[in-house]
Every structure is written in C-alpha cells, then in structure tokens.
Design a protein around this motif. Structure first.
Motif, PDB file in Angstrom:
ATOM      1  N   TYR A  16     101.004  89.012  43.932  1.00  0.00           N
ATOM      2  CA  TYR A  16     102.400  89.271  44.265  1.00  0.00           C
ATOM      3  C   TYR A  16     102.935  88.230  45.242  1.00  0.00           C
ATOM      4  CZ  TYR A  16     103.155  93.676  41.821  1.00  0.00           C
ATOM      5  OH  TYR A  16     103.341  94.617  40.857  1.00  0.00           O
ATOM      6  N   ALA A  17     102.126  87.831  46.204  1.00  0.00           N
ATOM      7  CA  ALA A  17     102.548  86.813  47.164  1.00  0.00           C
ATOM      8  C   ALA A  17     102.787  85.474  46.466  1.00  0.00           C
ATOM      9  CB  ALA A  17     101.506  86.666  48.262  1.00  0.00           C
ATOM     10  N   ALA A  18     101.905  85.117  45.527  1.00  0.00           N
ATOM     11  CA  ALA A  18     102.069  83.862  44.797  1.00  0.00           C
ATOM     12  C   ALA A  18     103.339  83.880  43.959  1.00  0.00           C
ATOM     13  CB  ALA A  18     100.843  83.610  43.911  1.00  0.00           C
ATOM     14  N   VAL A  19     103.606  84.984  43.309  1.00  0.00           N
ATOM     15  CA  VAL A  19     104.824  85.098  42.493  1.00  0.00           C
ATOM     16  C   VAL A  19     106.057  85.024  43.379  1.00  0.00           C
ATOM     17  CG1 VAL A  19     106.168  86.678  41.053  1.00  0.00           C
ATOM     18  CG2 VAL A  19     103.749  86.316  40.577  1.00  0.00           C
ATOM     19  N   ALA A  20     106.024  85.699  44.521  1.00  0.00           N
ATOM     20  CA  ALA A  20     107.162  85.656  45.446  1.00  0.00           C
ATOM     21  C   ALA A  20     107.405  84.228  45.929  1.00  0.00           C
ATOM     22  CB  ALA A  20     106.914  86.588  46.621  1.00  0.00           C
ATOM     23  N   LEU A  21     106.333  83.488  46.216  1.00  0.00           N
ATOM     24  CA  LEU A  21     106.455  82.101  46.653  1.00  0.00           C
ATOM     25  C   LEU A  21     107.064  81.228  45.555  1.00  0.00           C
ATOM     26  CD1 LEU A  21     105.895  79.916  48.792  1.00  0.00           C
ATOM     27  CD2 LEU A  21     103.644  79.650  47.735  1.00  0.00           C
ATOM     28  N   VAL A  22     106.584  81.386  44.330  1.00  0.00           N
ATOM     29  CA  VAL A  22     107.107  80.594  43.207  1.00  0.00           C
ATOM     30  C   VAL A  22     108.586  80.898  42.979  1.00  0.00           C
ATOM     31  CG1 VAL A  22     106.964  80.264  40.700  1.00  0.00           C
ATOM     32  CG2 VAL A  22     104.882  80.257  42.079  1.00  0.00           C
ATOM     33  N   VAL A  23     108.954  82.166  43.022  1.00  0.00           N
ATOM     34  CA  VAL A  23     110.361  82.539  42.828  1.00  0.00           C
ATOM     35  C   VAL A  23     111.220  81.950  43.948  1.00  0.00           C
ATOM     36  CG1 VAL A  23     111.962  84.483  42.808  1.00  0.00           C
ATOM     37  CG2 VAL A  23     109.886  84.582  41.445  1.00  0.00           C
ATOM     38  N   ALA A  24     110.753  81.996  45.184  1.00  0.00           N
ATOM     39  CA  ALA A  24     111.503  81.427  46.304  1.00  0.00           C
ATOM     40  C   ALA A  24     111.665  79.916  46.139  1.00  0.00           C
ATOM     41  CB  ALA A  24     110.802  81.741  47.619  1.00  0.00           C
ATOM     42  N   ILE A  25     110.609  79.245  45.691  1.00  0.00           N
ATOM     43  CA  ILE A  25     110.693  77.798  45.459  1.00  0.00           C
ATOM     44  C   ILE A  25     111.694  77.491  44.351  1.00  0.00           C
ATOM     45  CG2 ILE A  25     109.399  75.810  44.565  1.00  0.00           C
ATOM     46  CD1 ILE A  25     106.980  76.902  46.152  1.00  0.00           C
ATOM     47  N   LEU A  26     111.670  78.257  43.275  1.00  0.00           N
ATOM     48  CA  LEU A  26     112.617  78.034  42.177  1.00  0.00           C
ATOM     49  C   LEU A  26     114.057  78.265  42.622  1.00  0.00           C
ATOM     50  CD1 LEU A  26     110.712  79.613  39.155  1.00  0.00           C
ATOM     51  CD2 LEU A  26     111.198  77.199  39.553  1.00  0.00           C
ATOM     52  N   ILE A  27     114.288  79.296  43.419  1.00  0.00           N
ATOM     53  CA  ILE A  27     115.634  79.551  43.922  1.00  0.00           C
ATOM     54  C   ILE A  27     116.102  78.380  44.788  1.00  0.00           C
ATOM     55  CG2 ILE A  27     116.969  81.001  45.522  1.00  0.00           C
ATOM     56  CD1 ILE A  27     115.359  83.396  44.395  1.00  0.00           C
ATOM     57  N   TRP A  29     115.048  75.281  44.641  1.00  0.00           N
ATOM     58  CA  TRP A  29     115.221  74.126  43.765  1.00  0.00           C
ATOM     59  C   TRP A  29     116.571  74.186  43.056  1.00  0.00           C
ATOM     60  CZ3 TRP A  29     111.563  73.026  39.027  1.00  0.00           C
ATOM     61  CH2 TRP A  29     111.883  71.814  38.463  1.00  0.00           C
ATOM     62  N   VAL A  30     116.924  75.355  42.543  1.00  0.00           N
ATOM     63  CA  VAL A  30     118.204  75.514  41.854  1.00  0.00           C
ATOM     64  C   VAL A  30     119.368  75.289  42.820  1.00  0.00           C
ATOM     65  CG1 VAL A  30     119.705  77.206  40.734  1.00  0.00           C
ATOM     66  CG2 VAL A  30     117.338  76.984  40.010  1.00  0.00           C
ATOM     67  N   MET A  31     119.248  75.789  44.039  1.00  0.00           N
ATOM     68  CA  MET A  31     120.317  75.601  45.022  1.00  0.00           C
ATOM     69  C   MET A  31     120.493  74.119  45.364  1.00  0.00           C
ATOM     70  SD  MET A  31     119.584  78.877  47.502  1.00  0.00           S
ATOM     71  CE  MET A  31     120.716  78.323  48.770  1.00  0.00           C
ATOM     72  N   LEU A  32     119.382  73.408  45.562  1.00  0.00           N
ATOM     73  CA  LEU A  32     119.463  71.976  45.865  1.00  0.00           C
ATOM     74  C   LEU A  32     120.021  71.186  44.681  1.00  0.00           C
ATOM     75  CD1 LEU A  32     116.126  71.441  47.803  1.00  0.00           C
ATOM     76  CD2 LEU A  32     118.447  71.398  48.735  1.00  0.00           C
ATOM     77  N   ASP A  33     119.619  71.546  43.476  1.00  0.00           N
ATOM     78  CA  ASP A  33     120.124  70.863  42.292  1.00  0.00           C
ATOM     79  C   ASP A  33     121.614  71.112  42.107  1.00  0.00           C
ATOM     80  OD1 ASP A  33     119.644  69.252  39.890  1.00  0.00           O
ATOM     81  OD2 ASP A  33     120.134  71.112  38.815  1.00  0.00           O
ATOM     82  N   TYR A  34     122.065  72.331  42.394  1.00  0.00           N
ATOM     83  CA  TYR A  34     123.495  72.648  42.291  1.00  0.00           C
ATOM     84  C   TYR A  34     124.293  71.773  43.248  1.00  0.00           C
ATOM     85  CZ  TYR A  34     127.889  75.144  42.694  1.00  0.00           C
ATOM     86  OH  TYR A  34     129.220  75.458  42.735  1.00  0.00           O
TER      87      TYR A  34
END
Length: 61
Positions: A16-27, A29-34
């Motif tokens: 669960y911690a790994a998934v939470a970390l990956v989701v936070a990184i993706l969010i 990344w999307v914010m920086l790309d926007y």
C-alpha cells in the motif's frame, strides 16, 4: 478499530505504501507537465502562433 493483517502484514503495508508513493509521483508529474505545457502555449501565443480552438492558454476552461 484495529485490524489484524496476519503474518503478511508487513507485505500488505509495504504494498500500500508503494502504491501511494507511485500515485503521488504520478500526480506530481502530471502537475509539472501541465505547467510546462501551459508555459509553452503562452510562449507560442506571444510569438503570434495561435491555437485553432481560439482560446488563450491563460483562459480558464
């Protein structure tokens, strides 16, 4: 309310911690790309290149 996860508790919590970390990184990344894409659009509009949709990069949706 406490929950017993059994002998696999460390694996479950780590998963669960790994998934939470990956989701936070993706969010992030999307914010920086926007931001990057919006800045590129502003630069193009300042150079006189317009969008086919006719909207400005700074206009809200």
């Amino acid at each position: 309310m406490t929950m017993s996860l059994g002998p696999y508790a460390s694996f479950i919590v780590a998963s669960y911690a790994a998934v939470a970390l990956v989701v936070a990184i993706l969010i992030g990344w999307v914010m920086l790309d926007y931001r990057s894409q919006t800045q590129r659009l502003r630069e193009l509009e300042q150079r006189g290149i317009t969008r086919r949709s006719g909207r400005s990069a700074t206009e809200p949706r």
